[in-house]
Design a protein around this motif. Sequence first.
Motif, mmCIF file in Angstrom:
data_model
loop_
_atom_site.group_PDB
_atom_site.id
_atom_site.type_symbol
_atom_site.label_atom_id
_atom_site.label_comp_id
_atom_site.label_asym_id
_atom_site.label_seq_id
_atom_site.Cartn_x
_atom_site.Cartn_y
_atom_site.Cartn_z
ATOM 1 N N THR A 1 0.818 -1.287 -0.119
ATOM 2 C CA THR A 1 -0.043 0.004 0.140
ATOM 3 C C THR A 1 0.744 1.174 0.090
ATOM 4 O O THR A 1 0.421 2.092 -0.545
ATOM 5 N N GLU B 1 3.827 1.383 -1.039
ATOM 6 C CA GLU B 1 4.517 1.804 -2.586
ATOM 7 C C GLU B 1 3.605 2.385 -3.748
ATOM 8 O O GLU B 1 3.992 3.020 -4.413
ATOM 9 N N ASP B 2 2.490 1.788 -3.309
ATOM 10 C CA ASP B 2 1.561 2.205 -4.242
ATOM 11 C C ASP B 2 1.000 3.613 -4.052
ATOM 12 O O ASP B 2 0.867 4.525 -5.094
ATOM 13 N N LEU B 3 0.813 3.997 -2.656
ATOM 14 C CA LEU B 3 0.877 5.503 -2.496
ATOM 15 C C LEU B 3 2.009 6.154 -3.153
ATOM 16 O O LEU B 3 1.807 7.245 -3.693
ATOM 17 N N HIS B 4 2.903 5.925 -2.759
ATOM 18 C CA HIS B 4 4.224 6.627 -3.452
ATOM 19 C C HIS B 4 4.358 6.758 -5.049
ATOM 20 O O HIS B 4 4.298 7.744 -5.564
ATOM 21 N N ALA B 5 3.926 5.583 -5.718
ATOM 22 C CA ALA B 5 3.707 5.625 -7.136
ATOM 23 C C ALA B 5 2.798 6.763 -7.570
ATOM 24 O O ALA B 5 2.763 7.125 -8.887
ATOM 25 N N ARG B 6 1.655 6.752 -6.748
ATOM 26 C CA ARG B 6 0.613 7.842 -7.041
ATOM 27 C C ARG B 6 0.700 9.326 -6.753
ATOM 28 O O ARG B 6 -0.065 9.897 -6.723
ATOM 29 N N SER B 7 1.897 9.340 -5.927
ATOM 30 C CA SER B 7 2.006 10.820 -5.291
ATOM 31 C C SER B 7 2.444 11.686 -6.545
ATOM 32 O O SER B 7 3.062 11.245 -7.530
ATOM 33 N N ARG B 8 1.940 12.793 -6.524
ATOM 34 C CA ARG B 8 1.970 13.907 -7.384
ATOM 35 C C ARG B 8 3.509 14.436 -7.610
ATOM 36 O O ARG B 8 4.233 14.122 -6.681
ATOM 37 N N THR C 1 8.023 11.324 -8.777
ATOM 38 C CA THR C 1 8.254 10.338 -7.928
ATOM 39 C C THR C 1 9.470 9.888 -7.546
ATOM 40 O O THR C 1 9.848 9.256 -6.546
#
Lengths: 150, 152
Positions: free
Chosen positions: A67, A69-76, A79
């Motif tokens: 989760t 890492e997923d959040l990190h990938a989706r941060s604006r 990245t």
Amino acid sequence: MSLNQVGADGHTSTEHTANSIFDDATSGPFSLKDLARLDEALTMASRETGLRFTLFIGQLGADTRATAEDLHARSRGDTTEAVLVAVSPGQRVLEVVTGTHAARRLPDRACALAVLSMTNSLSSGDLVGAIVNGLRQLSDQAGRPSPARH
Amino acid sequence: MSVAETLIIYAGIPLALILVVTLLTVARSSGRPPRYKPGTPWEYEDVWYEPHPEPGAHGGSGHAGELITGHGDSAHQGGTLHGGGEHVQPGALASALAIGETPHGEHGSTALSSGGSSAPGSRSTGGATAIGAGGTGTLPRRTAAGGARGTW
């Protein structure tokens, strides 16, 4: 005090119409003073290092690492320069995720050291202090951006 | 010393002190959120804080007090009030929704599942629309290169 907050709320409790800063502050887990400390820590860490520190506080699901890492990938933003500090107080889990460029300046050992000091404070219940000191430690470790990149 | 005096000194004064301390404790703790205690459930909404943009890098400091909520509703956090979901960016909202939260209304959820089939963001739920446009329903590329994990 102004803290950029990307809310992840799906609840109606924030659908207030009063628009008072006190409403916002007291409805969340932090007081205004705490928010100011978090704000300053995040902003100063990001400015000093050139990396982009973001802070997530909430549930991280069953697989906390995935989760986070997923959040990190989706941060604006970029990245690769992003560093996500994800705290799940309910699960008692803390995750630090670094992007590819950020990982060169913040190796896993440095992150582990910061995490260790953070969990130390967290176990005594000092949530804000842990985050502020952890961010400071991470930014100290990362240092200033090299002039070659600018 | 009479019975009344004895009672006042040895019972009345301690009771008054206890009352004062109790009142001070209650008054202090009622004004702020309860302190986090390890082991207690975390019943707040998920939040994601990000740093202020660099001065001059984001078209001025006027956007600094921005609070973006999951339903694109502009909330107020520190003196500046912004209208609508104009500053909501796809990445932020997609990430907000990626953690298992459902967006407000069926408008947002259809945008998320169908990957941008809904109308462009012209209403206050424009933030939810942006998820479909930006997230495109596919898993993002893995960007994490390292980090650490800790429990307490």
